[in-house]
Design a protein around this motif. Structure first.
Motif, PDB file in Angstrom:
ATOM      1  N   GLU A   1     -81.729 -39.198  14.863  1.00  0.00           N
ATOM      2  CA  GLU A   1     -80.599 -40.009  15.338  1.00  0.00           C
ATOM      3  C   GLU A   1     -79.429 -39.113  15.740  1.00  0.00           C
ATOM      4  N   ILE A   2     -79.132 -38.139  14.905  1.00  0.00           N
ATOM      5  CA  ILE A   2     -78.033 -37.212  15.208  1.00  0.00           C
ATOM      6  C   ILE A   2     -78.335 -36.450  16.497  1.00  0.00           C
ATOM      7  N   ALA A   3     -79.561 -35.970  16.638  1.00  0.00           N
ATOM      8  CA  ALA A   3     -79.947 -35.236  17.850  1.00  0.00           C
ATOM      9  C   ALA A   3     -79.803 -36.114  19.087  1.00  0.00           C
ATOM     10  N   ALA A   4     -80.207 -37.371  18.997  1.00  0.00           N
ATOM     11  CA  ALA A   4     -80.099 -38.294  20.140  1.00  0.00           C
ATOM     12  C   ALA A   4     -78.636 -38.523  20.507  1.00  0.00           C
ATOM     13  N   GLY A   5     -77.790 -38.684  19.508  1.00  0.00           N
ATOM     14  CA  GLY A   5     -76.368 -38.878  19.779  1.00  0.00           C
ATOM     15  C   GLY A   5     -75.745 -37.671  20.451  1.00  0.00           C
ATOM     16  N   LEU A   6     -76.048 -36.496  19.939  1.00  0.00           N
ATOM     17  CA  LEU A   6     -75.481 -35.275  20.510  1.00  0.00           C
ATOM     18  C   LEU A   6     -76.035 -34.990  21.899  1.00  0.00           C
ATOM     19  N   GLN A   7     -77.292 -35.335  22.123  1.00  0.00           N
ATOM     20  CA  GLN A   7     -77.915 -35.149  23.435  1.00  0.00           C
ATOM     21  C   GLN A   7     -77.184 -35.975  24.495  1.00  0.00           C
ATOM     22  N   SER A   8     -76.669 -37.126  24.092  1.00  0.00           N
ATOM     23  CA  SER A   8     -76.023 -38.037  25.042  1.00  0.00           C
ATOM     24  C   SER A   8     -74.661 -37.541  25.532  1.00  0.00           C
ATOM     25  N   CYS A   9     -74.137 -36.482  24.909  1.00  0.00           N
ATOM     26  CA  CYS A   9     -72.783 -36.049  25.283  1.00  0.00           C
ATOM     27  C   CYS A   9     -72.633 -34.534  25.276  1.00  0.00           C
ATOM     28  N   GLN A  10     -73.648 -33.837  25.729  1.00  0.00           N
ATOM     29  CA  GLN A  10     -73.597 -32.372  25.741  1.00  0.00           C
ATOM     30  C   GLN A  10     -72.579 -31.818  26.726  1.00  0.00           C
ATOM     31  N   ALA A  11     -72.467 -32.427  27.868  1.00  0.00           N
ATOM     32  CA  ALA A  11     -71.549 -31.920  28.893  1.00  0.00           C
ATOM     33  C   ALA A  11     -70.109 -32.330  28.570  1.00  0.00           C
ATOM     34  N   ALA A  12     -69.173 -31.472  28.914  1.00  0.00           N
ATOM     35  CA  ALA A  12     -67.762 -31.786  28.717  1.00  0.00           C
ATOM     36  C   ALA A  12     -67.417 -33.086  29.447  1.00  0.00           C
ATOM     37  N   ASP A  13     -66.589 -33.878  28.827  1.00  0.00           N
ATOM     38  CA  ASP A  13     -66.127 -35.161  29.366  1.00  0.00           C
ATOM     39  C   ASP A  13     -67.238 -36.195  29.541  1.00  0.00           C
ATOM     40  N   SER A  14     -68.344 -36.034  28.792  1.00  0.00           N
ATOM     41  CA  SER A  14     -69.427 -37.019  28.844  1.00  0.00           C
ATOM     42  C   SER A  14     -69.495 -37.873  27.574  1.00  0.00           C
ATOM     43  N   PHE A  15     -68.575 -37.632  26.626  1.00  0.00           N
ATOM     44  CA  PHE A  15     -68.606 -38.369  25.362  1.00  0.00           C
ATOM     45  C   PHE A  15     -68.126 -39.797  25.563  1.00  0.00           C
ATOM     46  N   ASP A  16     -68.976 -40.732  25.164  1.00  0.00           N
ATOM     47  CA  ASP A  16     -68.627 -42.145  25.165  1.00  0.00           C
ATOM     48  C   ASP A  16     -68.894 -42.634  23.738  1.00  0.00           C
ATOM     49  N   TYR A  17     -67.839 -43.007  23.022  1.00  0.00           N
ATOM     50  CA  TYR A  17     -68.010 -43.330  21.617  1.00  0.00           C
ATOM     51  C   TYR A  17     -68.976 -44.489  21.386  1.00  0.00           C
ATOM     52  N   LYS A  18     -68.991 -45.490  22.261  1.00  0.00           N
ATOM     53  CA  LYS A  18     -69.901 -46.629  22.077  1.00  0.00           C
ATOM     54  C   LYS A  18     -71.360 -46.174  22.189  1.00  0.00           C
ATOM     55  N   THR A  19     -71.650 -45.373  23.212  1.00  0.00           N
ATOM     56  CA  THR A  19     -73.005 -44.834  23.387  1.00  0.00           C
ATOM     57  C   THR A  19     -73.384 -43.967  22.197  1.00  0.00           C
ATOM     58  N   PHE A  20     -72.466 -43.096  21.780  1.00  0.00           N
ATOM     59  CA  PHE A  20     -72.742 -42.195  20.660  1.00  0.00           C
ATOM     60  C   PHE A  20     -73.058 -42.979  19.390  1.00  0.00           C
ATOM     61  N   PHE A  21     -72.233 -43.985  19.071  1.00  0.00           N
ATOM     62  CA  PHE A  21     -72.453 -44.757  17.846  1.00  0.00           C
ATOM     63  C   PHE A  21     -73.780 -45.502  17.869  1.00  0.00           C
ATOM     64  N   VAL A  22     -74.200 -45.968  19.042  1.00  0.00           N
ATOM     65  CA  VAL A  22     -75.501 -46.632  19.163  1.00  0.00           C
ATOM     66  C   VAL A  22     -76.626 -45.609  18.991  1.00  0.00           C
ATOM     67  N   LYS A  23     -76.514 -44.469  19.678  1.00  0.00           N
ATOM     68  CA  LYS A  23     -77.577 -43.454  19.643  1.00  0.00           C
ATOM     69  C   LYS A  23     -77.803 -42.908  18.233  1.00  0.00           C
ATOM     70  N   VAL A  24     -76.710 -42.681  17.476  1.00  0.00           N
ATOM     71  CA  VAL A  24     -76.876 -42.166  16.113  1.00  0.00           C
ATOM     72  C   VAL A  24     -77.155 -43.284  15.113  1.00  0.00           C
ATOM     73  N   GLY A  25     -77.041 -44.523  15.563  1.00  0.00           N
ATOM     74  CA  GLY A  25     -77.350 -45.651  14.695  1.00  0.00           C
ATOM     75  C   GLY A  25     -76.221 -46.097  13.789  1.00  0.00           C
ATOM     76  N   LEU A  26     -75.020 -45.581  14.010  1.00  0.00           N
ATOM     77  CA  LEU A  26     -73.900 -45.968  13.147  1.00  0.00           C
ATOM     78  C   LEU A  26     -73.530 -47.444  13.288  1.00  0.00           C
ATOM     79  N   ASN A  27     -73.711 -47.985  14.479  1.00  0.00           N
ATOM     80  CA  ASN A  27     -73.308 -49.378  14.716  1.00  0.00           C
ATOM     81  C   ASN A  27     -74.113 -50.372  13.892  1.00  0.00           C
ATOM     82  N   SER A  28     -75.239 -49.934  13.331  1.00  0.00           N
ATOM     83  CA  SER A  28     -76.068 -50.834  12.520  1.00  0.00           C
ATOM     84  C   SER A  28     -75.978 -50.526  11.024  1.00  0.00           C
ATOM     85  N   LYS A  29     -75.066 -49.651  10.647  1.00  0.00           N
ATOM     86  CA  LYS A  29     -74.948 -49.259   9.238  1.00  0.00           C
ATOM     87  C   LYS A  29     -74.053 -50.240   8.479  1.00  0.00           C
ATOM     88  N   SER A  30     -74.213 -50.240   7.165  1.00  0.00           N
ATOM     89  CA  SER A  30     -73.438 -51.126   6.298  1.00  0.00           C
ATOM     90  C   SER A  30     -71.999 -50.627   6.162  1.00  0.00           C
TER      91      SER A  30
END
Length: 124
Positions: free
Chosen positions: A26-55
């Motif tokens: 999950e962490i690898a998928a999240g980081l893969q989604s925003c490797q390039a500068a100015d490509s970080f999207d917090y909504k995408t990142f939280f979904v990719k790492v699975g944080l949005n489904s955590k308690s």
């Protein structure tokens, strides 16, 4: 303890911080989604790492990891290094990404993100 042992010990415990909350994949998928500068999207990142489904309790644990200075808030300087909490080799956020993340999470306008704001941000 020599420097190599210290380095290994530090990074082993660093990687263990999210143990039981996030998987390495999950962490690898999240980081893969925003490797390039100015490509970080917090909504995408939280979904990719699975944080949005955590308690709520799991998100509180994540918040405590991100709150490096233990101030009970995540401030701008901590947000800049946000990705490095997930992997020591990750890049720092750009100034624009940092400000966008802060603006998205700081619902009360105090210039920092509290635990309730963080939970709302992750679930948004």
């Amino acid at each position: 303890m020599n420097s190599t042992q210290y380095y290994f010990s530090f990074y082993s415990s660093f990687d263990m911080a999210f143990s039981g909350i996030l998987t390495e994949a999950e962490i690898a998928a999240g980081l893969q989604s925003c490797q390039a500068a100015d490509s970080f999207d917090y909504k995408t990142f939280f979904v990719k790492v699975g944080l949005n489904s955590k308690s709520k309790d799991q998100l509180i644990k994540v918040f405590r990891i991100l709150d490096q200075d233990r101030s009970s808030f995540i401030e701008e300087d901590e947000l800049k290094l946000f990705l490095q909490n997930f992997s020591a080799s990750a890049r720092a956020l750009t100034d624009a990404e940092t400000k966008a993340l802060l603006a998205a999470g700081d619902s009360d306008g105090y210039g920092k993100i509290g635990v309730d704001e963080f939970q709302a941000l992750v679930k948004s």
